[in-house]
Design an enzyme around this catalytic site. Structure first.
Site, PDB file in Angstrom:
ATOM      1  N   GLN A 156       0.817  -1.207   0.000  1.00  0.00           N
ATOM      2  CA  GLN A 156       0.000   0.000   0.000  1.00  0.00           C
ATOM      3  C   GLN A 156       0.849   1.254   0.000  1.00  0.00           C
ATOM      4  O   GLN A 156       2.064   1.207   0.200  1.00  0.00           O
ATOM      5  CB  GLN A 156      -0.913  -0.002   1.225  1.00  0.00           C
ATOM      6  CG  GLN A 156      -0.152  -0.071   2.551  1.00  0.00           C
ATOM      7  CD  GLN A 156      -1.070  -0.257   3.751  1.00  0.00           C
ATOM      8  OE1 GLN A 156      -1.147   0.614   4.606  1.00  0.00           O
ATOM      9  NE2 GLN A 156      -1.751  -1.406   3.808  1.00  0.00           N
ATOM     10  N   HIS A 180       0.258   5.738   0.996  1.00  0.00           N
ATOM     11  CA  HIS A 180      -0.607   6.808   1.468  1.00  0.00           C
ATOM     12  C   HIS A 180      -0.350   8.060   0.634  1.00  0.00           C
ATOM     13  O   HIS A 180       0.739   8.230   0.078  1.00  0.00           O
ATOM     14  CB  HIS A 180      -0.356   7.077   2.946  1.00  0.00           C
ATOM     15  CG  HIS A 180      -0.453   5.841   3.795  1.00  0.00           C
ATOM     16  ND1 HIS A 180      -1.597   5.098   3.903  1.00  0.00           N
ATOM     17  CD2 HIS A 180       0.485   5.191   4.542  1.00  0.00           C
ATOM     18  CE1 HIS A 180      -1.382   4.059   4.682  1.00  0.00           C
ATOM     19  NE2 HIS A 180      -0.123   4.094   5.086  1.00  0.00           N
ATOM     20  N   GLU A 193       4.052   7.622   8.775  1.00  0.00           N
ATOM     21  CA  GLU A 193       3.992   6.706   9.911  1.00  0.00           C
ATOM     22  C   GLU A 193       5.375   6.139  10.213  1.00  0.00           C
ATOM     23  O   GLU A 193       6.276   6.179   9.372  1.00  0.00           O
ATOM     24  CB  GLU A 193       3.012   5.569   9.638  1.00  0.00           C
ATOM     25  CG  GLU A 193       3.357   4.734   8.420  1.00  0.00           C
ATOM     26  CD  GLU A 193       2.252   3.746   8.076  1.00  0.00           C
ATOM     27  OE1 GLU A 193       1.976   2.859   8.903  1.00  0.00           O
ATOM     28  OE2 GLU A 193       1.683   3.853   6.975  1.00  0.00           O
ATOM     29  N   HIS A 249       4.792   0.305   0.822  1.00  0.00           N
ATOM     30  CA  HIS A 249       5.254  -0.502   1.948  1.00  0.00           C
ATOM     31  C   HIS A 249       4.252  -1.600   2.276  1.00  0.00           C
ATOM     32  O   HIS A 249       3.098  -1.581   1.838  1.00  0.00           O
ATOM     33  CB  HIS A 249       5.472   0.377   3.184  1.00  0.00           C
ATOM     34  CG  HIS A 249       4.204   1.034   3.665  1.00  0.00           C
ATOM     35  ND1 HIS A 249       3.703   2.192   3.096  1.00  0.00           N
ATOM     36  CD2 HIS A 249       3.330   0.719   4.656  1.00  0.00           C
ATOM     37  CE1 HIS A 249       2.599   2.552   3.710  1.00  0.00           C
ATOM     38  NE2 HIS A 249       2.347   1.661   4.667  1.00  0.00           N
ATOM     39  N   ARG A 290      -4.424   0.534  -1.657  1.00  0.00           N
ATOM     40  CA  ARG A 290      -3.833  -0.795  -1.805  1.00  0.00           C
ATOM     41  C   ARG A 290      -3.503  -1.066  -3.266  1.00  0.00           C
ATOM     42  O   ARG A 290      -4.299  -0.761  -4.157  1.00  0.00           O
ATOM     43  CB  ARG A 290      -4.796  -1.878  -1.321  1.00  0.00           C
ATOM     44  CG  ARG A 290      -5.222  -1.775   0.134  1.00  0.00           C
ATOM     45  CD  ARG A 290      -6.023  -3.015   0.531  1.00  0.00           C
ATOM     46  NE  ARG A 290      -6.700  -2.805   1.801  1.00  0.00           N
ATOM     47  CZ  ARG A 290      -7.983  -2.432   1.909  1.00  0.00           C
ATOM     48  NH1 ARG A 290      -8.698  -2.245   0.824  1.00  0.00           N
ATOM     49  NH2 ARG A 290      -8.526  -2.265   3.090  1.00  0.00           N
TER      50      ARG A 290
END
Length: 257
Positions: free
Chosen positions: A102, A104, A121, A179, A199
């Protein structure tokens, strides 16, 4: 004043397991739990996305309500999120199976799509089974077309950078980094408060939506930055190790010495 503690928000996931019980979580019977949200304050459109105080005078109060009552006491000099909430989301993740590959939204995509939000993250690895890995970034020289072709023929993981998972290490994943968390790894995750995920590959699972077109617009086609040795400071019986320092937060580990 006593410390504020919050009820964990348990999230069933197809890839989840049962190991969070060993980390103090009361798991429901016969359900695979992938995430425990320890500190969350997402918009109301996200189901069960706001932490609630579990004891003391403020028991039953949401984190958002506490911020509305006294932002300075809760945030100090930190700025709230775009919608006025707490600027971090903190989780525990238990990957019994591989998570989806996936990405972001990167800044350019988020600027053009107001409904999408940046999500940087970091994973602090707490447990790692022998041979377990994480996937972090794309190999040097891979083009978007090569990547799209590999998604179509199911070989996309061959183009990702595979990193052995080692307990104690911290991996930063800025927005735009392709990642996946590998099977057998349990992490503490600190992130900006967004749940926007695109995804590109789900390991043969067919019951979840892929977002290939959006993902290809966001992915940074380059290796992710490697981890670096933590900066360490010892003082007054404590050892402080700086594990991560992003544009949005820093993570320190404190050890008694």
């Amino acid at each position: 004043m006593t410390p504020l503690t919050f009820s964990p928000i348990l999230k069933p996931k197809v890839w989840g397991g049962r190991r969070l019980a060993h980390w103090g979580k009361a798991l429901p019977d016969a359900i695979s739990i992938g995430e425990s949200w320890e500190l969350a304050d997402l918009p109301l459109s996200i189901e069960n996305g706001r932490s609630i105080v579990d004891s003391g005078l403020a028991a039953g109060t949401t984190l958002r309500r506490l911020i509305e009552q006294d932002q300075n006491a809760l945030l100090g000099r930190c700025s709230p999120s775009v919608d006025g909430g707490f600027p971090l989301l903190v989780k525990l993740l238990d990957a019994r199976e591989n998570l989806s590959v996936q990405v972001h939204p990167d800044p350019a995509y988020a600027a053009a799509h107001p409904e999408s939000h940046l999500k940087t993250e970091s994973w602090v690895i707490l447990e790692a089974e022998p041979g377990s890995v994480i996937y972090k970034g794309i190999q040097e020289g891979v083009t978007p077309q090569q990547f799209a072709d590999a998604i179509a023929d199911g070989t996309v993981t061959d183009l990702l950078i595979t990193v052995p998972a080692k307990a104690g290490e911290c991996h930063d994943l800025p927005s735009g980094t392709c990642h996946a968390l590998g099977a057998g790894v349990l992490v503490a995750e600190v992130q900006t408060p967004s749940d926007t995920t695109f995804r590109v590959y789900d390991w043969g699972r067919t019951d979840r939506t892929l977002h290939i077109d959006a993902a290809l617009q966001c992915i940074e086609f380059a290796p992710a930055a490697p981890i670096s040795e933590p900066m360490v400071l010892e003082q007054d019986g404590l050892r402080a190790s700086l594990l991560s320092h992003t544009d949005f937060y820093a993570i320190e580990r404190l050890d008694a010495i």
